[in-house]
Design an enzyme around this catalytic site. Sequence first.
Site, PDB file in Angstrom:
ATOM      1  N   SER A 126      -2.755 -14.123  14.110  1.00 12.08           N
ATOM      2  CA  SER A 126      -3.943 -14.287  13.210  1.00 12.08           C
ATOM      3  C   SER A 126      -5.092 -15.198  13.412  1.00 12.08           C
ATOM      4  O   SER A 126      -4.891 -16.185  14.037  1.00 12.08           O
ATOM      5  CB  SER A 126      -3.232 -14.638  11.552  1.00 12.08           C
ATOM      6  OG  SER A 126      -4.311 -14.781  10.994  1.00 12.08           O
ATOM      7  N   TYR A 152       1.479 -20.971   6.176  1.00  7.60           N
ATOM      8  CA  TYR A 152       1.401 -19.747   6.935  1.00  7.60           C
ATOM      9  C   TYR A 152       0.801 -19.855   8.229  1.00  7.60           C
ATOM     10  O   TYR A 152       1.233 -19.234   9.242  1.00  7.60           O
ATOM     11  CB  TYR A 152       0.814 -18.777   5.789  1.00  7.60           C
ATOM     12  CG  TYR A 152       0.370 -17.499   6.572  1.00  7.60           C
ATOM     13  CD1 TYR A 152       1.301 -16.377   6.945  1.00  7.60           C
ATOM     14  CD2 TYR A 152      -1.036 -17.316   7.118  1.00  7.60           C
ATOM     15  CE1 TYR A 152       1.240 -15.305   7.703  1.00  7.60           C
ATOM     16  CE2 TYR A 152      -1.012 -15.949   7.681  1.00  7.60           C
ATOM     17  CZ  TYR A 152      -0.272 -15.251   8.175  1.00  7.60           C
ATOM     18  OH  TYR A 152      -0.645 -14.131   8.856  1.00  7.60           O
ATOM     19  N   LYS A 156       2.192 -19.334  12.339  1.00 13.85           N
ATOM     20  CA  LYS A 156       1.551 -18.187  13.421  1.00 13.85           C
ATOM     21  C   LYS A 156       1.026 -19.205  14.590  1.00 13.85           C
ATOM     22  O   LYS A 156       1.277 -18.745  15.798  1.00 13.85           O
ATOM     23  CB  LYS A 156       0.322 -17.733  12.822  1.00 13.85           C
ATOM     24  CG  LYS A 156       0.673 -16.430  11.665  1.00 13.85           C
ATOM     25  CD  LYS A 156       1.358 -15.244  12.558  1.00 13.85           C
ATOM     26  CE  LYS A 156       1.863 -14.433  11.249  1.00 13.85           C
ATOM     27  NZ  LYS A 156       2.821 -13.346  11.845  1.00 13.85           N
TER      28      LYS A 156
HETATM   29  P1  NAD Z   1       3.345  -6.524   5.205  1.00 12.08           P
HETATM   30  O1  NAD Z   1       3.802  -7.499   4.232  1.00 12.08           O
HETATM   31  O2  NAD Z   1       2.536  -5.209   4.774  1.00 12.08           O
HETATM   32  O3  NAD Z   1       4.178  -6.060   6.590  1.00 12.08           O
HETATM   33  C1  NAD Z   1       5.352  -6.948   6.722  1.00 12.08           C
HETATM   34  C2  NAD Z   1       6.579  -6.160   6.623  1.00 12.08           C
HETATM   35  O4  NAD Z   1       7.750  -6.815   7.283  1.00 12.08           O
HETATM   36  C3  NAD Z   1       7.190  -5.732   5.488  1.00 12.08           C
HETATM   37  O5  NAD Z   1       7.431  -4.339   5.620  1.00 12.08           O
HETATM   38  C4  NAD Z   1       8.198  -6.546   5.160  1.00 12.08           C
HETATM   39  O6  NAD Z   1       8.964  -5.850   4.029  1.00 12.08           O
HETATM   40  C5  NAD Z   1       8.819  -6.775   6.320  1.00 12.08           C
HETATM   41  N1  NAD Z   1       9.584  -8.054   6.550  1.00 12.08           N
HETATM   42  C6  NAD Z   1       9.247  -9.520   6.371  1.00 12.08           C
HETATM   43  N2  NAD Z   1      10.169 -10.153   6.541  1.00 12.08           N
HETATM   44  C7  NAD Z   1      11.115  -9.519   7.156  1.00 12.08           C
HETATM   45  C8  NAD Z   1      12.407  -9.890   7.564  1.00 12.08           C
HETATM   46  N3  NAD Z   1      12.843 -11.226   7.656  1.00 12.08           N
HETATM   47  N4  NAD Z   1      13.385  -8.947   8.069  1.00 12.08           N
HETATM   48  C9  NAD Z   1      13.061  -7.594   8.090  1.00 12.08           C
HETATM   49  N5  NAD Z   1      11.790  -7.145   7.543  1.00 12.08           N
HETATM   50  C10 NAD Z   1      10.832  -8.051   6.944  1.00 12.08           C
HETATM   51  O7  NAD Z   1       2.213  -7.458   6.317  1.00 12.08           O
HETATM   52  P2  NAD Z   1       1.118  -6.778   7.144  1.00 12.08           P
HETATM   53  O8  NAD Z   1      -0.211  -6.991   6.541  1.00 12.08           O
HETATM   54  O9  NAD Z   1       1.320  -5.427   7.767  1.00 12.08           O
HETATM   55  O10 NAD Z   1       1.254  -8.046   8.545  1.00 12.08           O
HETATM   56  C11 NAD Z   1       2.023  -7.461   9.431  1.00 12.08           C
HETATM   57  C12 NAD Z   1       1.821  -8.673  10.350  1.00 12.08           C
HETATM   58  O11 NAD Z   1       0.578  -9.017  10.688  1.00 12.08           O
HETATM   59  C13 NAD Z   1       2.638 -10.296   9.755  1.00 12.08           C
HETATM   60  O12 NAD Z   1       3.168 -10.873  10.668  1.00 12.08           O
HETATM   61  C14 NAD Z   1       1.224 -10.787   9.302  1.00 12.08           C
HETATM   62  O13 NAD Z   1       1.433 -12.306   9.278  1.00 12.08           O
HETATM   63  C15 NAD Z   1       0.193 -10.466  10.228  1.00 12.08           C
HETATM   64  N6  NAD Z   1      -1.180 -10.347   9.925  1.00 12.08           N
HETATM   65  C16 NAD Z   1      -1.512  -9.677   8.647  1.00 12.08           C
HETATM   66  C17 NAD Z   1      -2.808  -9.879   8.355  1.00 12.08           C
HETATM   67  C18 NAD Z   1      -3.545  -9.291   7.011  1.00 12.08           C
HETATM   68  O14 NAD Z   1      -4.231  -9.523   6.654  1.00 12.08           O
HETATM   69  N7  NAD Z   1      -2.893  -8.075   6.604  1.00 12.08           N
HETATM   70  C19 NAD Z   1      -3.935 -10.632   9.381  1.00 12.08           C
HETATM   71  C20 NAD Z   1      -3.344 -11.398  10.376  1.00 12.08           C
HETATM   72  C21 NAD Z   1      -2.135 -11.244  10.687  1.00 12.08           C
HETATM   73  C1  WQD Z   2     -12.059 -12.593   2.449  1.00  7.80           C
HETATM   74  C2  WQD Z   2     -13.460 -13.196   1.657  1.00  7.80           C
HETATM   75  C3  WQD Z   2     -12.696 -15.017  -0.100  1.00  7.80           C
HETATM   76  C4  WQD Z   2     -10.450 -12.190  -2.886  1.00  7.80           C
HETATM   77  C5  WQD Z   2      -6.798 -13.876   5.136  1.00  7.80           C
HETATM   78  C6  WQD Z   2      -5.952 -14.930   5.539  1.00  7.80           C
HETATM   79  C7  WQD Z   2      -5.944 -14.790   7.008  1.00  7.80           C
HETATM   80  C8  WQD Z   2      -5.618 -13.395   7.536  1.00  7.80           C
HETATM   81  C9  WQD Z   2      -6.582 -12.552   6.969  1.00  7.80           C
HETATM   82  C10 WQD Z   2      -3.228 -13.397   7.667  1.00  7.80           C
HETATM   83  C11 WQD Z   2     -13.115 -14.754   1.504  1.00  7.80           C
HETATM   84  C12 WQD Z   2     -13.238 -13.728  -0.667  1.00  7.80           C
HETATM   85  C13 WQD Z   2     -11.049 -12.723  -1.931  1.00  7.80           C
HETATM   86  C14 WQD Z   2     -11.196 -12.190  -3.949  1.00  7.80           C
HETATM   87  C15 WQD Z   2     -13.082 -13.267  -3.269  1.00  7.80           C
HETATM   88  N1  WQD Z   2      -4.184 -13.100   7.029  1.00  7.80           N
HETATM   89  N2  WQD Z   2     -12.442 -13.100  -1.514  1.00  7.80           N
HETATM   90  N3  WQD Z   2     -12.316 -12.766  -4.136  1.00  7.80           N
HETATM   91  O1  WQD Z   2      -9.038 -15.560   3.513  1.00  7.80           O
HETATM   92  O2  WQD Z   2     -10.439 -14.338   5.103  1.00  7.80           O
HETATM   93  O3  WQD Z   2      -8.312 -14.236   5.541  1.00  7.80           O
HETATM   94  O4  WQD Z   2      -6.351 -12.561   5.602  1.00  7.80           O
HETATM   95  O5  WQD Z   2      -3.034 -13.906   8.767  1.00  7.80           O
HETATM   96  O6  WQD Z   2      -4.870 -15.781   7.448  1.00  7.80           O
HETATM   97  O7  WQD Z   2      -6.230 -16.306   5.074  1.00  7.80           O
HETATM   98  O8  WQD Z   2      -9.314 -12.878   3.419  1.00  7.80           O
HETATM   99  O9  WQD Z   2      -9.280 -11.141   1.957  1.00  7.80           O
HETATM  100  O10 WQD Z   2      -8.292 -13.212   1.174  1.00  7.80           O
HETATM  101  O11 WQD Z   2     -11.019 -13.032   1.721  1.00  7.80           O
HETATM  102  O12 WQD Z   2     -14.074 -13.493  -3.272  1.00  7.80           O
HETATM  103  O13 WQD Z   2     -10.445 -12.023  -5.190  1.00  7.80           O
HETATM  104  O14 WQD Z   2     -13.343 -12.792   0.234  1.00  7.80           O
HETATM  105  O15 WQD Z   2     -12.989 -16.168  -0.584  1.00  7.80           O
HETATM  106  O16 WQD Z   2     -14.302 -15.413   1.423  1.00  7.80           O
HETATM  107  P1  WQD Z   2      -9.197 -14.239   4.469  1.00  7.80           P
HETATM  108  P2  WQD Z   2      -9.442 -12.503   2.119  1.00  7.80           P
END
Ligand code: NAD
Ligand code: WQD
Length: 341
Positions: A126, A152, A156
Amino acid sequence: MDKPILITGGAGYIGSHTVVALVQQGYYPVIADDFRNSYRKVLDGIKELIGFEPPVFEIDICDQKELELVFEKFDFKGIIHFAADKAVGESVQHPLKYYHNNIGGLVSLLSLAQKFKIENIVFSSSCTVYGEISSNREVKEEDTGGHLNSPYGVTKWIGEQILQDFQVANPEFKIINLRYFNPIGAHPSGLIGEYPIGRPNNLLPFITQTAIGKQDQLKVFGNDYPTPDGTCIRDYIHVCDLAEAHVHALHFIEGKTQGGSEAVNVGTGRGTSILEVIQLFEEISEKPLNWKFEERRPGDVASIYANAEKAKKLLNWEAHYTVKDAIEHAWKWEINLNNEN
Ligand code: NAD
Ligand code: WQD
């Protein structure tokens, strides 16, 4: 479809879109997910899009014995590891939950990857690993070192370090850490998308839920940031572009003759402010959104977006969808979800 790939967390938001993208390129996805943050219903959408039901193992990947049974059933050609907990705020309240699942799950998975010699691994990292960057800017892969402001984010970062150490000790392994920026949107068909459980923390699901009436009002956190309109700037990437990046990462490591580990940004290289997102949403939905300014949210950086050059050079990948496309698809998905309930 002769290439089985293990997809941990394959029922989740990014995992489900990646499952679809993999099938389109001839891979055979095998899902391991315990549905702690997803619904079984996503499997119907996946089936409709790919034409068959992929194997799904409802297991906690931290349970190495259960996971081993899956490894015994398939001759995996690679692993994409999505399964993790991802709520930044919750991780501050419950850090051990995050260390247990995100670190424990990775260690359990790597132990089996080593035992079964599954050498191609793609890890969901991330942009959070950049932490609190000192100025508003584009970040390159080497720009890590900022203070990490949540457990979190630490999971990562440690995850990437574990993979690096593991690769040094197992030099035949080929590992890619994909650092996602802000994934948004849904499949253009409207058949799969994001199912946030509970109140969404991320911007776009909060916007679509407000517009559909599930939330009362969007709070925009901060209007006095040093950005052109005072609101935060992020690099919003369409989830289908992100899914494609995983296919490109697999192709890349399959073609490599030597082991190694790399971190690669997955973003568009362009920033969009919150007010711009709201404006685009209002144009697409053709109705005003109920929103107001609130205090800044602790831990937010003013502006961050990817330098996406490495992904282009190394993986031959770049984003194709616009932020507008992504918002349009997210809105279509929200409407579909609402019609079902
Ligand atoms: P999500 O929660 O929709 O998907 C994760 C899936 O993993 C879920 O279906 C959950 O049930 C499953 N899971 C979690 N722990 C588990 C375990 N111990 N055993 C089996 N299943 C398990 O999340 P996402 O948004 O699809 O994110 C996927 C990956 O990408 C994560 O590692 C997250 O940290 C990373 N990521 C997400 C974002 C984002 O903004 N969505 C951004 C950067 C990184
Ligand atoms: C985006 C912008 C908020 C909600 C997160 C994780 C990051 C990565 C991606 C996993 C920010 C603003 C949000 C609301 C708002 N995930 N906001 N009102 O924080 O950039 O990133 O997701 O790895 O680790 O931190 O994403 O969508 O939460 O926020 O004003 O109700 O929108 O303050 O500026 P963020 P976000």
